[in-house]
Design an enzyme around this catalytic site. Sequence first.
Site, PDB file in Angstrom:
ATOM      1  N   THR A   1      16.946  33.153 108.426  1.00 21.39           N
ATOM      2  CA  THR A   1      16.737  34.568 108.718  1.00 21.39           C
ATOM      3  C   THR A   1      15.529  35.049 107.918  1.00 21.39           C
ATOM      4  O   THR A   1      15.544  35.048 106.686  1.00 21.39           O
ATOM      5  CB  THR A   1      17.966  35.402 108.337  1.00 21.39           C
ATOM      6  OG1 THR A   1      19.093  34.936 109.091  1.00 21.39           O
ATOM      7  CG2 THR A   1      17.743  36.880 108.637  1.00 21.39           C
TER       8      THR A   1
ATOM      9  N   LYS B   1      17.828  38.544 115.636  1.00 22.84           N
ATOM     10  CA  LYS B   1      18.707  38.151 114.524  1.00 22.84           C
ATOM     11  C   LYS B   1      18.796  39.263 113.489  1.00 22.84           C
ATOM     12  O   LYS B   1      19.850  39.507 112.894  1.00 22.84           O
ATOM     13  CB  LYS B   1      18.191  36.873 113.867  1.00 22.84           C
ATOM     14  CG  LYS B   1      19.022  36.396 112.664  1.00 22.84           C
ATOM     15  CD  LYS B   1      20.472  36.091 113.042  1.00 22.84           C
ATOM     16  CE  LYS B   1      21.355  35.752 111.857  1.00 22.84           C
ATOM     17  NZ  LYS B   1      21.004  34.515 111.169  1.00 22.84           N
TER      18      LYS B   1
ATOM     19  N   LYS C   1      19.808  39.740 100.635  1.00 22.08           N
ATOM     20  CA  LYS C   1      18.546  39.265 101.225  1.00 22.08           C
ATOM     21  C   LYS C   1      18.318  39.841 102.616  1.00 22.08           C
ATOM     22  O   LYS C   1      17.259  40.421 102.903  1.00 22.08           O
ATOM     23  CB  LYS C   1      18.551  37.733 101.303  1.00 22.08           C
ATOM     24  CG  LYS C   1      17.381  37.144 102.099  1.00 22.08           C
ATOM     25  CD  LYS C   1      17.498  35.643 102.237  1.00 22.08           C
ATOM     26  CE  LYS C   1      18.553  35.196 103.213  1.00 22.08           C
ATOM     27  NZ  LYS C   1      18.134  35.332 104.627  1.00 22.08           N
TER      28      LYS C   1
END
Length: 312
Positions: free
Chosen positions: A102, A178, A246
């Site tokens: 990601t 995503k 994150k």
Amino acid sequence: MQQQSPSSAVGVIGLGAMGMGIASALLEAGLPVIGCDVSASTRDAFVAQGGRSVATPAELAAECDVVVLVVVNAEQVEAVLFGEQGAVAGLAPGSLVIQCATVAPSFARSLGERLTAAGLEMLDAPISGGAAKARSGDLSVMSSGSEAAYAKGQAALEAMAATVYRLGDTPGAGSSVKLVNQHLAGVHIAAAAEAMALGMSMGIDPDTLYEVITHSAGNSWMFENRVPHILKADYTPLSAVDIFVKDLNIVHQTGRELRLSMPVAASALQQFTAASGAGFGREDDAAVIKVYQRLSALELPAANDAQREGEP
């Protein structure tokens, strides 16, 4: 570095929970697979399954023409591709990089341009489904790339995924979708934790609360999936708190690039950041509920004796 002729091997860089599952699924599908990880014991575990392993991405590149990256973040992507002992210098022209981490869409677009300039193909292919679906080859892949990239990666994609969404013909689109998924996933986990904290603070039995909500309109996939971790007091990291620190930071960063205000995502990020700062960063992301335990008199469910002793 002198480039060597590619073989038909598939390389997997990053043999964590997701990467090991993907490598095992590829191996089970009959593909020759070479794994790479910084941990020697992890490499040995993959060899014990019948795979091969190498210590560096450069070694892997010399034997593979398809490389699947299952690392944590953009910095690790940069290191394993372009750093010392990185893969790019050793990959033969026309080889394919399937990038599953990601990352920010802007990074994915830039990476695609750099790999094209190096004579390589790239699929921007972040994944969803968790470690169990990685191992069974049933992941969802949110992907974008050229027709040539899809053709080159077809066998690997079929082995690792139940569904491959083709979202565009250049890198960036896969990472964009995503990011929407991670926005929702992070918000839903944080909301589930807060909702359970609210219910328990009002004296509602947590198991009863879970039963009612999972059969009511307030349910979500994340509530249904993560709250049992809270009920069992099992914070073994299937997906860690720090992953959402994150990912929600990437959401926040992308919002700034777009000048799009996202206060709900920002609030969820603050909760995960607080949980990480309290020392829970490497625990399961359901441990975000421990922020409420720290700030109030909330009493969370305790592990039973079997769990304390490490029994199944």
